[in-house]
Write an enzyme that holds these catalytic residues in place. Structure first.
Site, short mmCIF file in Angstrom:
data_model
loop_
_atom_site.label_atom_id
_atom_site.label_comp_id
_atom_site.label_asym_id
_atom_site.label_seq_id
_atom_site.Cartn_x
_atom_site.Cartn_y
_atom_site.Cartn_z
N ASP A 24 -8.66 64.16 25.68
CA ASP A 24 -7.62 65.20 25.79
C ASP A 24 -7.93 66.18 26.91
OD1 ASP A 24 -9.85 66.05 24.32
OD2 ASP A 24 -8.69 67.53 23.20
N GLY A 25 -9.19 66.52 27.05
CA GLY A 25 -9.56 67.45 28.12
C GLY A 25 -9.32 66.84 29.49
N THR A 26 -9.77 65.62 29.66
CA THR A 26 -9.61 64.92 30.93
C THR A 26 -8.15 64.82 31.33
OG1 THR A 26 -11.55 63.57 30.43
CG2 THR A 26 -10.05 62.74 32.14
N ASP B 244 -12.78 60.02 19.21
CA ASP B 244 -12.21 60.94 18.20
C ASP B 244 -10.79 60.59 17.82
OD1 ASP B 244 -13.79 64.11 19.21
OD2 ASP B 244 -14.57 62.14 18.69
N GLU C 96 -18.32 65.71 11.64
CA GLU C 96 -19.15 66.80 12.20
C GLU C 96 -18.39 68.12 12.32
OE1 GLU C 96 -20.20 66.27 16.30
OE2 GLU C 96 -18.36 65.23 16.73
N TYR D 162 -24.80 59.34 18.40
CA TYR D 162 -24.34 58.62 19.59
C TYR D 162 -24.34 57.11 19.40
CZ TYR D 162 -24.78 63.27 21.38
OH TYR D 162 -24.64 64.62 21.53
N MET D 163 -24.92 56.65 18.28
CA MET D 163 -24.99 55.20 18.10
C MET D 163 -23.61 54.59 17.88
SD MET D 163 -28.36 55.02 15.70
CE MET D 163 -28.28 53.27 15.47
N ARG E 131 -20.98 55.39 19.60
CA ARG E 131 -20.12 55.40 20.80
C ARG E 131 -20.80 54.81 22.03
NH1 ARG E 131 -20.03 61.74 22.94
NH2 ARG E 131 -21.81 61.45 24.33
N1 ATP Z 1 -7.54 72.24 30.38
C1 ATP Z 1 -8.25 71.58 31.33
N2 ATP Z 1 -7.87 71.64 32.63
C2 ATP Z 1 -8.57 70.97 33.57
N3 ATP Z 1 -9.66 70.21 33.32
C3 ATP Z 1 -10.07 70.13 32.04
C4 ATP Z 1 -9.40 70.81 30.98
N4 ATP Z 1 -10.06 70.54 29.82
C5 ATP Z 1 -11.10 69.74 30.14
N5 ATP Z 1 -11.10 69.50 31.47
C6 ATP Z 1 -12.07 68.68 32.19
O1 ATP Z 1 -11.95 67.34 31.75
C7 ATP Z 1 -13.24 66.74 31.67
C8 ATP Z 1 -13.47 66.16 30.30
O2 ATP Z 1 -13.12 67.11 29.28
P1 ATP Z 1 -13.95 67.09 27.89
O3 ATP Z 1 -15.39 67.27 28.17
O4 ATP Z 1 -13.27 68.05 26.99
O5 ATP Z 1 -13.84 65.60 27.32
P2 ATP Z 1 -12.52 64.81 26.92
O6 ATP Z 1 -11.83 64.35 28.12
O7 ATP Z 1 -11.75 65.62 25.96
O8 ATP Z 1 -13.13 63.51 26.23
P3 ATP Z 1 -13.89 63.46 24.81
O9 ATP Z 1 -13.14 64.35 23.89
O10 ATP Z 1 -13.82 62.02 24.43
O11 ATP Z 1 -15.28 63.91 25.04
C9 ATP Z 1 -14.25 67.81 32.02
O12 ATP Z 1 -14.69 67.63 33.35
C10 ATP Z 1 -13.49 69.10 31.88
O13 ATP Z 1 -13.95 70.08 32.80
O1 F6P Z 2 -21.11 64.08 24.46
P1 F6P Z 2 -21.51 65.40 23.90
O2 F6P Z 2 -21.36 66.50 24.90
O3 F6P Z 2 -22.82 65.37 23.19
O4 F6P Z 2 -20.39 65.77 22.82
C1 F6P Z 2 -20.30 65.03 21.62
C2 F6P Z 2 -18.83 65.00 21.29
O5 F6P Z 2 -18.19 64.02 22.09
C3 F6P Z 2 -17.40 63.20 21.24
O6 F6P Z 2 -18.09 62.02 21.03
C4 F6P Z 2 -16.06 62.89 21.86
O7 F6P Z 2 -15.41 64.06 22.10
C5 F6P Z 2 -17.24 63.97 19.94
O8 F6P Z 2 -16.99 63.10 18.86
C6 F6P Z 2 -18.57 64.64 19.84
O9 F6P Z 2 -18.49 65.81 19.07
MG MG Z 3 -11.83 65.87 23.92
#
Ligand code: ATP
Ligand code: F6P
Ligand code: MG
Length: 494
Positions: free
Chosen positions: A226-228, A256, A355, A408-409, A411
């Site tokens: 979602d962040g990416t 997730d 978690e 982490y096991m 993923r």
């Molecule tokens: N609102 C946002 N706008 C721009 N970039 C974002 C935003 N939220 C997150 N990012 C960027 O997206 C990348 C990944 O975000 P994040 O670490 O939240 O993981 P994710 O994509 O949600 O995946 P996961 O939830 O599986 O870990 C990071 O480099 C972060 O800086």
């Molecule tokens: O990879 P990190 O920064 O240890 O974060 C772990 C988080 O990443 C995830 O695997 C995916 O967002 C979550 O389930 C977990 O809370």
């Molecule tokens: Mg995320």
């Protein structure tokens, strides 16, 4: 580019007059416009749907919306695998977001363009310079997606300039990019993790788009959660503002499963399968000693899907705790009372906790966020283990508790067969959509059919377990756990 007016067929519904308004008795469809084909209503079972009636098209942005585009025949027309059977998608095919409707109410659903190769494309293979990046947490299948994006670009579309961005978003501007080709990626799908590396944070949109522009990249495949995808939306908006011909293709990923609209994210099934090993171990430990308690904490930052599905799959879990369902420990109807009843019944109990569950109760609150701004979580598993041991000891019951945290096991493994097939189709859908000129989109299965979803629509909300949903009801029915809705006694099995 507007949604082309198609000959419409009018709804003849059991209780409607063809305009979607309920009427007291079945009436013939009355709407007639020059391009409307009015079906005779002599067959009362006939219920045809006007593709526009009740459907809201959520059309992904197209580069042609804001620049003049050349048109080319899809190179796949000469492709033995595709050309021969004409496997091209009608660009007006749509996929409904909602599939369950009520015959007494007008149809109402979002419609997404169907993913797949179009006969006409807007990039010549020789002009394409593609980049692939992986961001956020690891997820089974990342390498399969990378591999398939490369294989589709190279093998189906004849692209020869494909770059790998290292270590997440920051790799666009802080690392050298690596050349990718079928030979480099050949066997990577058998390995967990991402061959490109990933990271959190570092998503400085202006610097990323500067680097994209400087390197002449015009396809970017962004694999992440979602962040990416929010980061991908920002890149798309910046590129559009600069008038760059850049296809921004989001490929949703996270164990997730918290990405909205799509049926599930790749890697989720594999993570649930991996969690079984921990749950089985907890069950063996708990059943091998009197008053045995097996406690497993699984990932899922704010969404309890892994905990819920691994519980339903295992059938050995007596209690599943997730962020979306509040619970309390003490007093009538609480966790301790329920565990006590299970121990009295079976002399063992297995618990799975996500978690993100019970964070409001964990004393040792952890403050701060990770590099991406995600709130850091306290270890609710350790807290629950300690709390239960203390409370049962105080009641004169020495439980034998084993706490297993697979972390982490679940993923850091390669994707299973089902996820591998999913990743293949998903990656191909992204390349087809980019070549067709779409941008600022995310691909993914919606009711089993891959769709092109506007990233701004997909990132408006995130997905989480709905406790009012039948899946959660199935879980409660399968293990008899209480709803913890209010204090007041363990729900007795009927
Ligand atoms: N609102 C946002 N706008 C721009 N970039 C974002 C935003 N939220 C997150 N990012 C960027 O997206 C990348 C990944 O975000 P994040 O670490 O939240 O993981 P994710 O994509 O949600 O995946 P996961 O939830 O599986 O870990 C990071 O480099 C972060 O800086
Ligand atoms: O990879 P990190 O920064 O240890 O974060 C772990 C988080 O990443 C995830 O695997 C995916 O967002 C979550 O389930 C977990 O809370
Ligand atoms: Mg995320």
């Amino acid at each position: 580019m507007g949604f082309p007016r198609r000959p419409t067929v009018v709804v003849y519904n059991k209780s409607g007059n063809g305009n979607g308004d309920a009427a007291t008795s079945p009436q013939k469809s009355t709407k007639t416009v020059e391009d409307t084909v009015v079906f005779p209503a002599d067959d009362d079972n006939l219920c045809v749907v006007d593709p526009l009636c009740g459907g809201t098209l959520m059309k992904a942005q197209h580069l042609g919306d804001f620049m003049k585009l050349p048109k080319y025949n899809n190179p796949m027309l000469d492709d033995e695998a595709y050309g021969a059977v004409g496997h091209f998608i009608d660009p007006d095919d749509v996929v409904p977001q909602t599939v369950v409707h009520n015959i007494n109410k007008p149809l109402s659903t979002n419609l997404f363009l169907r993913a797949g190769p179009r006969a006409q494309v807007h990039f010549h293979p020789n002009e394409v310079k593609a980049a692939i990046v992986t961001c956020g947490g690891l997820c089974p299948g990342l390498n399969t997606v990378i591999r398939e994006v490369v294989m589709t670009l190279w093998g189906r579309y004849g692209v020869r300039k494909i770059l790998g961005v290292k270590n997440g978003y920051r790799g666009f501007y802080a690392e050298n990019l690596i050349e990718l080709n079928p030979e480099v990626v050949d066997g990577i799908h058998r390995r967990g993790g991402t061959m490109l590396g990933t990271s959190r944070g570092g998503s400085v949109t202006a610097k990323i788009v500067d680097a994209i522009e400087y390197r002449g990249i015009n396809h970017v495949y962004i694999i992440g959660g979602d962040g990416t995808q929010k980061g991908a939306l920002a890149i798309h908006e910046e590129a559009r503002k600069r008038g760059i011909k850049l296809a921004v293709a989001g490929i949703p990923k996270t164990i997730d499963n918290d990405v909205d609209i799509i049926d599930r994210s790749f890697g989720f099934d594999t993570a649930v399968e991996e969690a079984q090993h921990a749950i089985n171990a907890a069950h063996v430990e708990a059943t091998s000693t009197p008053l045995g308690v097996g406690l497993v904490k699984v990932m899922g930052r704010h969404a309890g899907f892994i905990a819920m599905h691994s519980t339903l799959s295992s059938r050995d879990v007596d209690l599943c705790l997730i962020p979306e369902v509040p619970f309390f420990m003490d007093g009538p109807g609480g966790v301790i009372e329920y565990i006590e009843s299970k121990l009295a019944l079976n002399n063992h109990v297995v618990i799975v906790i996500a978690e993100g569950a019970g964070q409001e109760q964990v004393q040792s609150h952890v403050s701060g966020t990770d590099a991406s701004g995600n709130k850091l979580l306290a270890d609710c598993g350790l807290w629950l283990a300690t709390d239960m041991k203390e409370k049962f000891k105080a009641r004169g019951q020495e439980i034998c508790l084993k706490y297993i945290d697979p972390t982490y096991m679940i993923r850091a493994v390669p994707s299973n067969a089902a996820d591998n097939v999913y990743c293949t189709v998903l990656a191909q859908a992204a390349v087809h959509a980019a070549f067709a000129g779409y941008t600022g989109f995310m691909v993914g299965p919606v009711n089993g059919r891959h769709a092109i979803i506007p990233i701004d629509v997909a990132t408006q909300t995130s997905s989480s377990v709905n406790p009012q949903d039948r899946m959660w009801a199935r879980l409660m029915a399968s293990n008899g756990q209480p709803s913890f809705a209010k204090k007041g006694g363990v729900q007795k099995k009927k």
